[in-house]
Design an enzyme around this catalytic site. Sequence first.
Site, short mmCIF file in Angstrom:
data_model
loop_
_atom_site.label_atom_id
_atom_site.label_comp_id
_atom_site.label_asym_id
_atom_site.label_seq_id
_atom_site.Cartn_x
_atom_site.Cartn_y
_atom_site.Cartn_z
N MET A 42 -20.14 -24.82 13.58
CA MET A 42 -20.16 -26.22 13.12
C MET A 42 -18.88 -26.92 13.60
O MET A 42 -18.52 -27.98 13.08
CB MET A 42 -20.28 -26.29 11.60
CG MET A 42 -21.60 -25.67 11.11
SD MET A 42 -22.17 -26.33 9.55
CE MET A 42 -20.81 -25.92 8.47
N GLY A 43 -18.19 -26.32 14.56
CA GLY A 43 -17.00 -26.97 15.11
C GLY A 43 -15.76 -26.77 14.25
O GLY A 43 -15.73 -25.90 13.38
N HIS B 259 -13.38 -18.27 15.31
CA HIS B 259 -14.43 -18.65 16.27
C HIS B 259 -14.06 -18.18 17.68
O HIS B 259 -14.92 -17.72 18.44
CB HIS B 259 -14.59 -20.18 16.31
CG HIS B 259 -15.01 -20.80 15.01
ND1 HIS B 259 -14.15 -21.55 14.23
CD2 HIS B 259 -16.20 -20.80 14.37
CE1 HIS B 259 -14.80 -21.99 13.16
NE2 HIS B 259 -16.03 -21.54 13.22
N GLN C 56 -28.05 -27.88 5.71
CA GLN C 56 -27.49 -26.78 4.92
C GLN C 56 -26.42 -27.25 3.93
O GLN C 56 -25.76 -26.43 3.30
CB GLN C 56 -26.94 -25.68 5.84
CG GLN C 56 -25.70 -26.06 6.63
CD GLN C 56 -25.33 -24.99 7.65
OE1 GLN C 56 -25.98 -24.85 8.67
NE2 GLN C 56 -24.27 -24.22 7.38
N GLY D 188 -19.65 -14.37 12.33
CA GLY D 188 -18.50 -13.77 11.64
C GLY D 188 -18.92 -13.06 10.36
O GLY D 188 -19.85 -13.50 9.66
N ASP E 173 -18.71 -14.74 6.45
CA ASP E 173 -19.90 -15.25 5.76
C ASP E 173 -20.91 -14.10 5.71
O ASP E 173 -21.91 -14.10 6.43
CB ASP E 173 -20.46 -16.47 6.50
CG ASP E 173 -19.45 -17.60 6.55
OD1 ASP E 173 -18.83 -17.89 5.51
OD2 ASP E 173 -19.24 -18.19 7.62
N SER F 243 -10.84 -20.15 7.90
CA SER F 243 -12.02 -20.95 7.61
C SER F 243 -11.70 -22.40 7.90
O SER F 243 -10.56 -22.85 7.65
CB SER F 243 -12.41 -20.79 6.14
OG SER F 243 -13.28 -21.84 5.76
N SER F 244 -12.70 -23.13 8.38
CA SER F 244 -12.48 -24.56 8.62
C SER F 244 -12.12 -25.27 7.33
O SER F 244 -11.40 -26.26 7.32
CB SER F 244 -13.74 -25.19 9.21
OG SER F 244 -14.04 -24.54 10.42
N ARG F 245 -12.60 -24.76 6.21
CA ARG F 245 -12.34 -25.42 4.92
C ARG F 245 -10.93 -25.15 4.39
O ARG F 245 -10.51 -25.81 3.43
CB ARG F 245 -13.41 -25.05 3.90
CG ARG F 245 -14.77 -25.66 4.27
CD ARG F 245 -15.81 -25.51 3.17
NE ARG F 245 -16.99 -26.31 3.43
CZ ARG F 245 -18.15 -25.85 3.90
NH1 ARG F 245 -18.27 -24.57 4.21
NH2 ARG F 245 -19.18 -26.66 4.09
O1 PAF Z 1 -21.50 -20.40 9.98
C1 PAF Z 1 -21.71 -21.54 10.40
O2 PAF Z 1 -20.83 -22.20 10.96
C2 PAF Z 1 -23.09 -22.18 10.21
O3 PAF Z 1 -23.64 -21.83 9.00
C3 PAF Z 1 -24.05 -21.90 11.37
C4 PAF Z 1 -24.37 -20.42 11.48
C5 PAF Z 1 -23.46 -22.40 12.67
C6 PAF Z 1 -25.38 -22.63 11.14
O4 PAF Z 1 -25.19 -24.02 11.04
#
Ligand code: PAF
Length: 282
Positions: A30-31, A37, A61, A149, A152, A187-189
Site C-alpha cells: 500500500m506504499g 518492503h 480493506q 511480510g 501481518d 510499519s507504515s503506521r
Molecule cells: O499488507 C498490505 O500492505 C496490504 O494488506 C496488501 C497485502 C497490499 C493488500 O492491500
Amino acid sequence: MITVKTLRELRAAVNRARGEGKRIAFVPTMGNLHAGHVSLVETAGQRAEFVVASIFVNPLQFGANEDLDSYPRTLLDDQEKLHEAGCHLLFAPTVEEMYPDGMALQTQVQVSGVSEGLCGASRPGHFSGVATVVTKLFNMVQPDLAIFGEKDFQQLAVIRKLARDLNLPVQILGAPTVRAEDGLALSSRNGYLSAAERDIAPRLQATLQEMGEALRAGEQDFARLIKNAKARLTRSGFKVDYLEIRHAESLKPANPGDQELIILAAAYLGKPRLLDNLPVNL
Ligand code: PAF
C-alpha cells in the site's frame, strides 16, 4: 523501473517479460515503503528474473472509522526505493482502475477459518477486502510467486489459504519481519507515533519475548501468562486489542502440549494500532 497505472499497460509489460522466459515475482503493497518492503523486493529479486510491485491503498480493506484518507501516500519516494531495491515494474492503479463498477457491487472473496478472530474480529470486513484485492492483483499480474511480510501474520495465513482453496497458480512466500534496532517491527503506521510513544513502542515485542521465554521455561498456564503480559502492556501505556497464543499453522487457540506456537498481539499506542507476533517452537 517503469511505472504503469492501467491493467492494459501492466499486462503488456508482464507478457513481454514472460515472453523472454522470465519468472515473475510480485510484492503487493500500500506504499509508504520502509526497509521491510525493501527486503520483500530484494527477496523477490533473488527468486525471479522479473520483479513487479504494486502500490494501491485499497479502500475495500479499511473500516468506516479507519485511516483511509490519512494513510500516507508517498509515490515519488516509494518509486526511488523500489528502483534501488531492484524492482522492474511498478503497478500503481487508481481506485477506478481497480474497481471500475464501484466498490458496492464488487464481488468479494471470503476466506473462512483463519479470517475469523484476532484482526478479523476487530476489523470486520478487513480480510475480505484484503483477499478480494489480492485475488484481483494476482489475476492482473499473474505472478509465479508472491511475497508477504510475516509481521501481518494472520494476513499471510489468509492469503495462503486463499491461494490453496481457490487453486491459484501462485507460490506464496512469507518473509521475516524487519525491525528497528530497538525491536519495533517496521510499519507504515509507526509514522503516527509521537516521539514519546515511539520510545514506548518496543515494549510490545519485548513483552512477547518475555512470554516466549516463559513458554520455553515450561509455563503451561496460557491464560495467566496472557493476563500478566496484558497488565504490563497496559501499565506501559498500550490499549491492548488482543494478545493471544495460537497454533502457528491453523491459528486455532493453542493448548498446552502444542509445539508450534505463535504469540499474536495488536495494541493501540496513541493513534496507531501496532501489530506484532513471535513464533515459539517448543
Ligand atoms: O499488507 C498490505 O500492505 C496490504 O494488506 C496488501 C497485502 C497490499 C493488500 O492491500
